[in-house]
Structure formats: C-alpha cells, structure tokens
Motif scaffolding. Structure first.
Motif, mmCIF file in Angstrom:
data_model
loop_
_atom_site.group_PDB
_atom_site.id
_atom_site.type_symbol
_atom_site.label_atom_id
_atom_site.label_comp_id
_atom_site.label_asym_id
_atom_site.label_seq_id
_atom_site.Cartn_x
_atom_site.Cartn_y
_atom_site.Cartn_z
ATOM 1 N N SER A 71 13.975 1.423 3.764
ATOM 2 C CA SER A 71 13.853 0.066 4.307
ATOM 3 C C SER A 71 13.257 -0.854 3.245
ATOM 4 N N PHE A 72 13.518 -2.126 3.402
ATOM 5 C CA PHE A 72 12.960 -3.098 2.463
ATOM 6 C C PHE A 72 11.436 -3.044 2.503
ATOM 7 N N PHE A 73 10.878 -2.931 3.701
ATOM 8 C CA PHE A 73 9.427 -2.895 3.859
ATOM 9 C C PHE A 73 8.825 -1.695 3.130
ATOM 10 N N SER A 74 9.462 -0.530 3.240
ATOM 11 C CA SER A 74 8.973 0.666 2.539
ATOM 12 C C SER A 74 9.056 0.479 1.027
ATOM 13 N N ALA A 75 10.161 -0.071 0.570
ATOM 14 C CA ALA A 75 10.321 -0.322 -0.866
ATOM 15 C C ALA A 75 9.263 -1.307 -1.352
ATOM 16 N N TYR A 76 9.049 -2.365 -0.578
ATOM 17 C CA TYR A 76 8.058 -3.373 -0.951
ATOM 18 C C TYR A 76 6.660 -2.759 -1.031
ATOM 19 N N LEU A 77 6.275 -2.027 0.014
ATOM 20 C CA LEU A 77 4.943 -1.419 0.020
ATOM 21 C C LEU A 77 4.755 -0.424 -1.117
ATOM 22 N N ASN A 78 5.794 0.337 -1.418
ATOM 23 C CA ASN A 78 5.716 1.307 -2.512
ATOM 24 C C ASN A 78 5.481 0.601 -3.849
#
Length: 149
Positions: A71-78
């Motif tokens: 997900s975009f959110f997971s990529a962003y947080l990573n």
C-alpha cells in the motif's frame, strides 16, 4: 556508512560542509575553491545515493516480501522511518554528540579558531532537525510514489 562518509570528509576538509556551519563562520572564510567544489560533489553523490537508495531498496524488499504488492501508506511509512532514522542520527550523533559536545579540532575551519562556540548552538541543530523532518516527509512522498510503480 553515512556517518563514516560525513566524518571522514569533515576530517579531510571541514570546508566541504561550509553550508552547514553558522552564518558568522561562513562570513569569515572565503567561498569554496574550484577544487573544494569538486571534492564536495565527490562526497555528495555517494551520500545522496545512500540516502535515496537505501529507503528505495528497503521498500522494494518490503514490497517483494508482501507478494509484490504494497500500500502507499506502508511504502510511505517505510521510507519515512528510514529517512527519519538518518535525520535523527545526524542530529543526535553527528551534530550534538560529535560537533557540539566533543567538537574535534579537525572540525574547525582554518581561520575560525576561537569561534567554535557558535557550533555549540543547540537551537541551530534543533532547527536543522525540524527542517529535516519536513524534508524526510516530502522525500518519503516522492519515494513512496516511485515504489508504487
């Protein structure tokens, strides 16, 4: 790795980091020489590759570990977590511990002896850390978007 690159370049020539010194110190020394500009690129390119390549590769690995989808959110947080870790390392280890508390003699730019107290300005380092958070947030958006492709 980043810390070693920064400290070794600071040891070789502290003027390579002239843009990060307080304005009063920058005003006292001449601008970069052509050789210093070239040396600065020699340091900046690997540093930039590490700072962008590490979170990009880590996000790629995360995506592959999740079956090729993220997900975009997971990529962003990573990406944000990795960049923020580097920002925190810069603020706490490099700036506060090494350059503020220890302040090795090799970090003094020739011609600015006696002005070391200006580097011990904790508020300057805090402002730079806060700017780093904004930069990390912005870069994280861009790198997360790339990771989605």
């Amino acid at each position: 790795m980043v810390g070693i690159l920064v400290l070794s370049s600071l040891y070789i020539n502290p003027r390579l980091w002239l843009q990060d010194y307080p304005p009063e110190i920058r005003a006292k020394v001449p601008p970069w020489t052509p050789r210093e500009k070239q040396m600065q690129k020699f340091v900046a390119i690997p540093l930039l590759l590490l700072m962008l390549g590490t979170p990009a590769y880590a996000t790629y690995l995360l995506r592959m570990a999740n079956g090729g989808s993220i997900s975009f959110f997971s990529a962003y947080l990573n990406v944000f977590a990795i960049l923020q870790f580097a920002n925190l390392f810069d603020a706490l280890i490099l700036n506060l511990l090494v350059l503020t508390l220890m302040y090795p003699t090799f970090a003094t730019i020739p011609g600015t002896e006696g002005m070391e107290y200006l580097n011990r300005n904790w508020s300057m380092h805090l402002k730079n850390f806060l700017k780093g958070i904004v930069i990390c947030a912005t870069l994280s958006l861009l790198l997360a978007l790339v990771a989605m492709i």
